[in-house]
Design an enzyme around this catalytic site. Structure first.
Site, PDB file in Angstrom:
ATOM      1  N   GLU A 140     -10.706  -2.023   3.925  1.00 37.85           N
ATOM      2  CA  GLU A 140      -9.363  -1.540   4.237  1.00 37.85           C
ATOM      3  C   GLU A 140      -9.128  -0.191   3.569  1.00 37.85           C
ATOM      4  OE1 GLU A 140      -6.604  -5.370   5.044  1.00 37.85           O
ATOM      5  OE2 GLU A 140      -6.770  -4.819   2.930  1.00 37.85           O
ATOM      6  N   ASP A 196       0.795  -1.232   0.000  1.00 34.50           N
ATOM      7  CA  ASP A 196       0.000   0.000   0.000  1.00 34.50           C
ATOM      8  C   ASP A 196       0.832   1.289   0.000  1.00 34.50           C
ATOM      9  OD1 ASP A 196      -1.673  -2.080   0.643  1.00 34.50           O
ATOM     10  OD2 ASP A 196      -2.343  -1.249   2.543  1.00 34.50           O
ATOM     11  N   ARG A 254      -7.913  -0.695  11.388  1.00 36.61           N
ATOM     12  CA  ARG A 254      -6.680  -0.239  10.763  1.00 36.61           C
ATOM     13  C   ARG A 254      -6.873   0.772   9.629  1.00 36.61           C
ATOM     14  NH1 ARG A 254      -7.125  -5.711   9.840  1.00 36.61           N
ATOM     15  NH2 ARG A 254      -7.546  -6.433   7.729  1.00 36.61           N
TER      16      ARG A 254
END
Length: 538
Positions: free
Chosen positions: A227, A51, A174
């Site tokens: 996410e 990422d 997260r």
């Protein structure tokens, strides 16, 4: 952040790097001369990257890209924040690793960074360029949000003694993305309750003390995890041509994408400082191919401009098995995209992702042809040492859409990468199944073909495509539909054929092909090694 099947503490027993927060003295050197290594896209010097993290534009015009980085292995684990900088989004300078975990039982997962110009945090009493990174600290049974601050503009960071700044006692919590909301004078965080398929929205006056404001979720949600959420205000072009502003909430999903593995979705809507309200219940994807995940927007761009983003050009189905390990690295980022919204009327808001200006890497014009109705041209680009080319096709004076456009990139060994468009139906397709390495790359998830439908609007239509050794990016009609796709040829692609037929006698068609110069070769030594910034930043 991770495939659902991976444990939270990946490879902890194999950690080999000192767990300190100060940046390393020098960046990691990397060999950028490999046949599979993209030349105008960012990739890590070696080992594994995923990422993008903490991207921002500083006051000196430098773009900072942090990224999930394992400097010790070719698969995920031992997560740190790698770091690179650029003045033009093509020529990147590798910097020392910016953030390490505080101990060998934790990892620094994804997050974001902001410039605290008003010193709301109290970390920067005598400066306006203080950078605060907000990230997830992952340990075997817990994920919490922490901050670290940088006094030198984002090159080195010190961990906040009061961490964590947000702990909900969860192991699946997260990827915080933080923005400044001027109307309410507060910082806003969007963060994923990953397996609950919920995005939490929190507010703070100082980046240290966070208050829960609301949650966002969809009853028709796809996938097994949410996410890497991003909340960003974008310029909006209304149906009548006037301009305004609207928000999108972008969420990455893994696994569970329609084509398998990971994907990115977005919801247009409004945001009042505490609650995000989607404009409708539709699920929209940022990309119609398969290698677009965990994208992030740069912080610090003027609010009235198109906002720039970069995405991880890979898919968790095969990211840890792609054959670039033979060259000692895995994964690349997309080119930067300039984002805005448009109101299409009945279909609602649509994300437009335009290709950034490629002139910083233009090298030579390989073809420039223009005709009507039918077109056929072939380009041999074997002399382009970078192996990177840019194609721009424009079709004009369309009255009744008809005919087809086809393009094929080829190698001397017979492998090919192809795409085509039927103007009458709006069907666009891409095929990576005839790349020779495909047959030797044993992964059932490596889908061969991708399709979308995008009907011609008005009298003009445009296709842009960039091929960079092992990466294809396609932009349909100035980014109104896009595709990002990796491929791995046994021999490099060095030929291109473009053809159009049956468009209509009065319809004009033009094709221009540019060879692009390597952004990495300018930094490399005679052996292809890029050392990065070995000069002290203080």
């Amino acid at each position: 952040m991770w495939p659902l099947t991976l444990p939270l503490a990946i490879g902890l027993a194999a950690l080999a790097q000192a767990s300190v927060f100060a940046a390393d003295a020098e960046p990691i050197p990397g060999n950028y001369s490999g046949q599979l290594r993209p030349q105008i896209h960012f990739s890590p010097p070696k080992e594994f990257m995923n990422d993008p993290n903490g991207m921002f534009l500083d006051a000196e015009g430098t773009y900072h890209l942090y990224y999930q980085y394992n400097p010790t292995n070719l698969v995920g684990g031992n997560q740190t924040w790698g770091h690179a900088t650029s003045k033009d989004l093509f020529h990147w300078i590798n910097q020392p690793i910016a953030i390490h975990p505080p101990n060998n039982n934790s990892q620094v997962y994804s997050g974001s960074a902001v410039i605290d110009v008003n010193n709301t945090s109290g970390f920067f009493p005598n400066q306006t360029n203080g950078v605060v990174a907000i990230y997830t600290l992952n340990s075997p049974n817990l994920e919490v949000q922490e901050i670290a601050y940088s006094l030198d503009g984002g090159y080195t960071f010190e961990r906040y003694e009061g961490n964590p700044v947000l702990d909900v006692h969860s192991s699946q919590f997260r990827d915080p993305k933080v923005l400044w909301h001027a109307e309410t004078g507060k910082w806003v965080m969007v963060v994923a309750y990953a397996t609950d398929l919920v995005i939490g929205i929190y507010t703070s006056p100082n980046l240290k003390d966070w208050t829960h404001a609301s949650n966002f979720s969809r009853a028709n949600a796809l996938g097994s995890q949410y996410e890497c959420p991003n909340l960003v205000a974008l310029p909006l072009i209304n149906v009548d041509g006037s301009s305004s502003t609207a928000y999108i909430l972008q969420i990455s999903i893994n696994p569970g994408a329609p084509l398998g593995g990971s994907i990115t979705t977005y919801f247009p809507g409004s945001f009042n400082g505490t609650h995000f309200t989607p404009s409708d219940s539709e699920i929209r994807f940022t990309d119609f191919a398969k290698d677009n995940y965990a994208g992030q927007f740069f912080y610090g761009l003027p609010a009235d401009e198109k906002q720039l983003s970069i995405i991880w050009a890979n898919n968790w189905q095969y990211a840890e098995s792609v054959p670039t390990d033979e060259e000692g690295w895995r994964s690349a980022m997309s080119l930067a995209k300039a984002n805005s919204l448009r109101d299409t009327g009945d279909a609602g808001y649509q994300l437009v992702q335009e290709l950034v200006d490629l002139r910083p890497v233009y090298n030579s014009t390989l073809a420039n042809v223009s005709t009507s109705d039918n077109l056929s041209t072939s380009v041999d680009y074997s002399s382009v040492t970078s192996g990177a080319v840019y194609l721009d096709v424009n079709i004009t004076n369309i009255v009744t859409p008809a005919g087809s456009l086809n393009l094929t990139f080829t190698s001397t060994s017979g492998g090919s990468l192809s795409a085509g468009y039927l103007l009458s139906s709006g069907e666009f397709w891409i095929n990576r199944g005839n790349i020779h390495e495909f047959a030797n790359f044993s992964n059932d998830g490596f889908t061969e073909t991708f399709n979308t439908t995008y009907c011609v609007e008005g009298s003009v239509w445009r296709l842009q495509a960039v091929v960079d050794r092992t990466l294809l990016e396609v932009f349909i009609d100035r980014g109104k539909s896009t595709a990002t796709m990796v491929f791995y040829p046994a021999d490099k692609l060095d030929g291109l054929t473009v053809s159009a037929e049956g468009l209509g006698q009065d319809v004009g068609v033009s094709a221009t092909v540019w060879g692009l110069k390597s952004a990495w070769a300018e930094e490399a030594d005679a052996s292809g090694i890029v050392l990065g910034n070995v000069t002290s930043t203080t």
